[in-house]
Design a protein around this motif. Sequence first.
Motif, PDB file in Angstrom:
ATOM      1  N   ALA A   1      -2.082  -1.803 -36.628  1.00  0.00           N
ATOM      2  CA  ALA A   1      -2.301  -3.215 -36.966  1.00  0.00           C
ATOM      3  C   ALA A   1      -3.305  -3.811 -35.976  1.00  0.00           C
ATOM      4  CB  ALA A   1      -0.987  -3.980 -36.906  1.00  0.00           C
TER       5      ALA A   1
ATOM      6  N   ASP B   1      -4.243  -8.727 -38.861  1.00  0.00           N
ATOM      7  CA  ASP B   1      -3.044  -8.474 -39.674  1.00  0.00           C
ATOM      8  C   ASP B   1      -1.887  -9.406 -39.349  1.00  0.00           C
ATOM      9  OD1 ASP B   1      -4.133  -6.184 -41.059  1.00  0.00           O
ATOM     10  OD2 ASP B   1      -3.887  -5.064 -39.186  1.00  0.00           O
ATOM     11  N   ARG B   2      -2.096 -10.376 -38.497  1.00  0.00           N
ATOM     12  CA  ARG B   2      -0.992 -11.262 -38.081  1.00  0.00           C
ATOM     13  C   ARG B   2      -0.312 -11.971 -39.246  1.00  0.00           C
ATOM     14  NH1 ARG B   2      -2.824 -14.873 -33.134  1.00  0.00           N
ATOM     15  NH2 ARG B   2      -0.766 -15.736 -33.482  1.00  0.00           N
TER      16      ARG B   2
ATOM     17  N   LYS C   1       0.127  -0.684 -42.813  1.00  0.00           N
ATOM     18  CA  LYS C   1      -0.124  -1.069 -41.414  1.00  0.00           C
ATOM     19  C   LYS C   1       1.154  -0.893 -40.606  1.00  0.00           C
ATOM     20  CE  LYS C   1      -4.415  -2.542 -41.567  1.00  0.00           C
ATOM     21  NZ  LYS C   1      -5.412  -2.454 -40.515  1.00  0.00           N
TER      22      LYS C   1
ATOM     23  N   VAL D   1       3.471  -2.400 -38.885  1.00  0.00           N
ATOM     24  CA  VAL D   1       4.127  -3.677 -38.622  1.00  0.00           C
ATOM     25  C   VAL D   1       5.533  -3.577 -39.206  1.00  0.00           C
ATOM     26  CG1 VAL D   1       4.035  -6.188 -38.859  1.00  0.00           C
ATOM     27  CG2 VAL D   1       1.906  -4.854 -38.943  1.00  0.00           C
TER      28      VAL D   1
ATOM     29  N   PHE E   1       4.366  -5.568 -34.024  1.00  0.00           N
ATOM     30  CA  PHE E   1       3.098  -4.947 -34.390  1.00  0.00           C
ATOM     31  C   PHE E   1       2.926  -3.689 -33.546  1.00  0.00           C
ATOM     32  CE2 PHE E   1       2.630  -9.365 -35.536  1.00  0.00           C
ATOM     33  CZ  PHE E   1       1.928  -9.329 -36.730  1.00  0.00           C
TER      34      PHE E   1
ATOM     35  N   TRP F   1       0.595 -11.926 -30.096  1.00  0.00           N
ATOM     36  CA  TRP F   1      -0.318 -10.826 -29.752  1.00  0.00           C
ATOM     37  C   TRP F   1      -0.280 -10.515 -28.255  1.00  0.00           C
ATOM     38  CZ3 TRP F   1      -1.030  -8.096 -33.768  1.00  0.00           C
ATOM     39  CH2 TRP F   1      -1.866  -6.988 -33.709  1.00  0.00           C
TER      40      TRP F   1
END
Length: 136
Positions: A19, A23-24, A53, A55, A68, A109
């Motif tokens: 990710a 991709d958040r 992804k 996640v 993530f 993040w």
Amino acid sequence: MIKPINKDQHSLKQVSQPATLADRALAQDLKDTLTANANRCVGMAANMIGVNKRVIIAAIGPLQVVMFNPVLQVKSDPYQTQEGCLSLAGQRPTTRYQKIKVRFTNEQWRPQELTLTGFPAEIVQHEIDHCNGILI
């Protein structure tokens, strides 16, 4: 947005891609879809909603924790259990670990580590398996 559950075993067996910051938005889709299925589900991976992804989301007590690029750092005390999955029919036997340490990037993040035991550890292991293309 609530997404349909992917039941295609071929796509679920693909190893998920890392990710990125882009991709958040997957976090909200996973939260919405998990909430919509809360009566029968405690976690999911992005490939379960059709996005390849790395996640995952896990219901840990009252919290929904999005991870993530989760990586198991430590696992100990193996045990045998039976698990079900929204993407598969029935339950299957599997080996899990009573205690794990997982490293991941959170929704802000930022790098984070959690040590989990018992059922929350089992949920995270199941969802990381999804990221690795492993089905129970």
